[in-house]
Write an enzyme that holds these catalytic residues in place. Structure first.
Site, short mmCIF file in Angstrom:
data_model
loop_
_atom_site.label_atom_id
_atom_site.label_comp_id
_atom_site.label_asym_id
_atom_site.label_seq_id
_atom_site.Cartn_x
_atom_site.Cartn_y
_atom_site.Cartn_z
N MET A 165 0.84 -1.21 0.00
CA MET A 165 0.00 0.00 0.00
C MET A 165 0.88 1.26 0.00
O MET A 165 0.40 2.36 0.30
CB MET A 165 -0.95 0.00 1.20
CG MET A 165 -1.92 -1.18 1.15
SD MET A 165 -3.47 -0.86 1.99
CE MET A 165 -2.91 -0.62 3.67
N GLY A 166 2.16 1.10 -0.28
CA GLY A 166 3.05 2.26 -0.35
C GLY A 166 3.50 2.71 1.03
O GLY A 166 3.41 1.98 2.01
N HIS B 148 9.04 -3.58 3.47
CA HIS B 148 8.63 -3.77 2.07
C HIS B 148 9.84 -4.10 1.19
O HIS B 148 9.79 -4.98 0.34
CB HIS B 148 7.98 -2.49 1.52
CG HIS B 148 6.74 -2.06 2.25
ND1 HIS B 148 6.68 -0.91 2.99
CD2 HIS B 148 5.50 -2.61 2.32
CE1 HIS B 148 5.47 -0.76 3.49
NE2 HIS B 148 4.73 -1.78 3.11
N LEU C 116 6.60 3.19 1.74
CA LEU C 116 7.50 2.03 1.84
C LEU C 116 8.56 2.20 2.91
O LEU C 116 9.04 3.29 3.17
CB LEU C 116 8.18 1.79 0.48
CG LEU C 116 7.22 1.51 -0.67
CD1 LEU C 116 8.02 1.27 -1.96
CD2 LEU C 116 6.31 0.32 -0.37
N SER D 92 3.98 1.06 8.16
CA SER D 92 3.69 2.41 7.66
C SER D 92 2.94 3.20 8.73
O SER D 92 3.02 4.42 8.79
CB SER D 92 2.87 2.35 6.38
OG SER D 92 3.52 1.52 5.44
N ARG D 93 2.18 2.49 9.58
CA ARG D 93 1.37 3.17 10.60
C ARG D 93 2.21 3.68 11.77
O ARG D 93 1.73 4.47 12.57
CB ARG D 93 0.26 2.25 11.11
CG ARG D 93 -0.80 1.99 10.05
CD ARG D 93 -2.03 1.27 10.62
NE ARG D 93 -3.13 1.30 9.69
CZ ARG D 93 -3.46 0.31 8.86
NH1 ARG D 93 -2.76 -0.80 8.83
NH2 ARG D 93 -4.49 0.44 8.03
N VAL E 220 10.62 -7.54 9.48
CA VAL E 220 11.77 -6.65 9.70
C VAL E 220 11.42 -5.73 10.87
O VAL E 220 10.30 -5.18 10.92
CB VAL E 220 12.10 -5.83 8.44
CG1 VAL E 220 13.24 -4.86 8.70
CG2 VAL E 220 12.43 -6.77 7.29
#
Ligand code: AMP
Length: 287
Positions: free
Chosen positions: A34-35, A41, A37, A190-191, A180
């Site tokens: 979902m980007g 990712h 990154l 990302s959150r 990771v």
């Protein structure tokens, strides 16, 4: 000079690119994201580069996997920065479609996700895995890769996709890649960008609780009730604001167990402030 990945904005462009790769007999890897990154990712891309000749990364904030009141609107979007990272990490192509192209107004077909989607996230985020299963199947139709790479970080999602491709005869191999983590153990997400300094300090309680359960198990504690209780104590000690679940279940069906075994996984979903964090660890991990 790094070579920028080819940017594919439409399904037709993506299909044409796949066809060119197929014609050349190349082995194709797919990394759906979902980007926003991060190194988690990029580790999937690195893994793909080990076994595949070319790798397509997809960037799409999938609206149908967010529930009402969730963070769809504020989910971080930073396409240009992501493209720069993917150039450095040598992705071959990036598919970043518009939402209207993936879900035109007359879109009305959905994947009914497999049984493993029901507990845990399925109970707390109704409709989430329907959205996930539908978008992943659509991406695999547009980009029929040999291998698709997913993180253990979202373990239930991985299990849902494994069962979906098996049940719907999708020929792509699903490859699980390890989580990771930050140096203190917090899983990259990302959150994490939503967390204040104080919340970031408390968030480490999630991984400490999982580590605690694994340690207890490895010291001989097999009672899953006691392992779960221990996780809740650690979460409380770190002032985690709310716990959706702290569960020990079997890795296959994600069903509750009375006695934990090497084939079990501990999973947590918890809230720090308004941010919902998920993480998991195999009980046998780190032995
Ligand atoms: P997302 O962009 O959050 O939908 O994640 C895209 C893919 O990256 C999924 O397969 C995730 O499981 C994976 N992923 C996210 N965070 C991590 C992490 N910390 N380590 C490994 N994989 C991750």
């Amino acid at each position: 000079m790094t070579r920028s990945p080819q940017l594919l904005r439409t399904a037709a462009q993506a299909r044409a690119c796949m066809q060119r790769w197929r014609d050349k007999g190349l082995r194709i890897g797919l990394v759906p994201t979902m980007g926003a990154l991060h190194q988690g990712h990029l580790s999937l891309l690195q893994r793909s580069r080990q076994t595949c000749d070319v790798t397509a990364v997809t960037i799409f904030v999938n609206p149908t996997q967010f529930g009402p009141g969730e963070d769809f609107e504020r989910y971080p979007r930073q396409l240009q920065h992501d493209l720069d990272l993917l150039a450095d990490a040598r992705a071959t192509a990036v598919f970043a479609p518009q939402a209207e192209a993936m879900y035109p107004p007359d879109h009305s077909t959905w994947v009914d996700p497999p049984a493993v989607a029901r507990p845990l996230e399925g109970a707390f985020r109704p409709g989430h895995f329907r959205g996930v299963a539908t978008i992943v199947l659509k991406l695999l139709q547009i980009l029929p890769a040999d291998d698709a790479f997913f993180g253990q970080k979202d373990f239930q999602q991985l299990r849902v996709i494994q069962d979906m491709v098996r049940d719907l005869n999708v020929p792509t191999r699903i490859i699980m890649c390890p989580t990771v983590r930050e140096p203190d153990g917090l899983a990259l997400s990302s959150r994490n960008a939503y967390l204040s300094q104080d919340q970031r300090a408390r968030a480490v309680g999630v991984v400490r609780a999982l580590q605690g359960a694994c340690q207890l198990f490895q010291q001989g504690e097999c009672d899953s009730g006691r392992l779960q209780h221990h996780m809740r104590e650690v979460l409380e000690a770190h002032q985690i604001d709310a716990v959706d679940y702290a569960a020990v279940v079997d890795q296959q069906g994600l069903r509750p167990v009375e006695l934990a075994t090497d084939r079990c996984v501990a999973l947590i979903a918890a809230r720090v402030g308004n941010t919902r964090l998920i993480d998991n660890m195999f009980l046998a991990e780190g032995r």
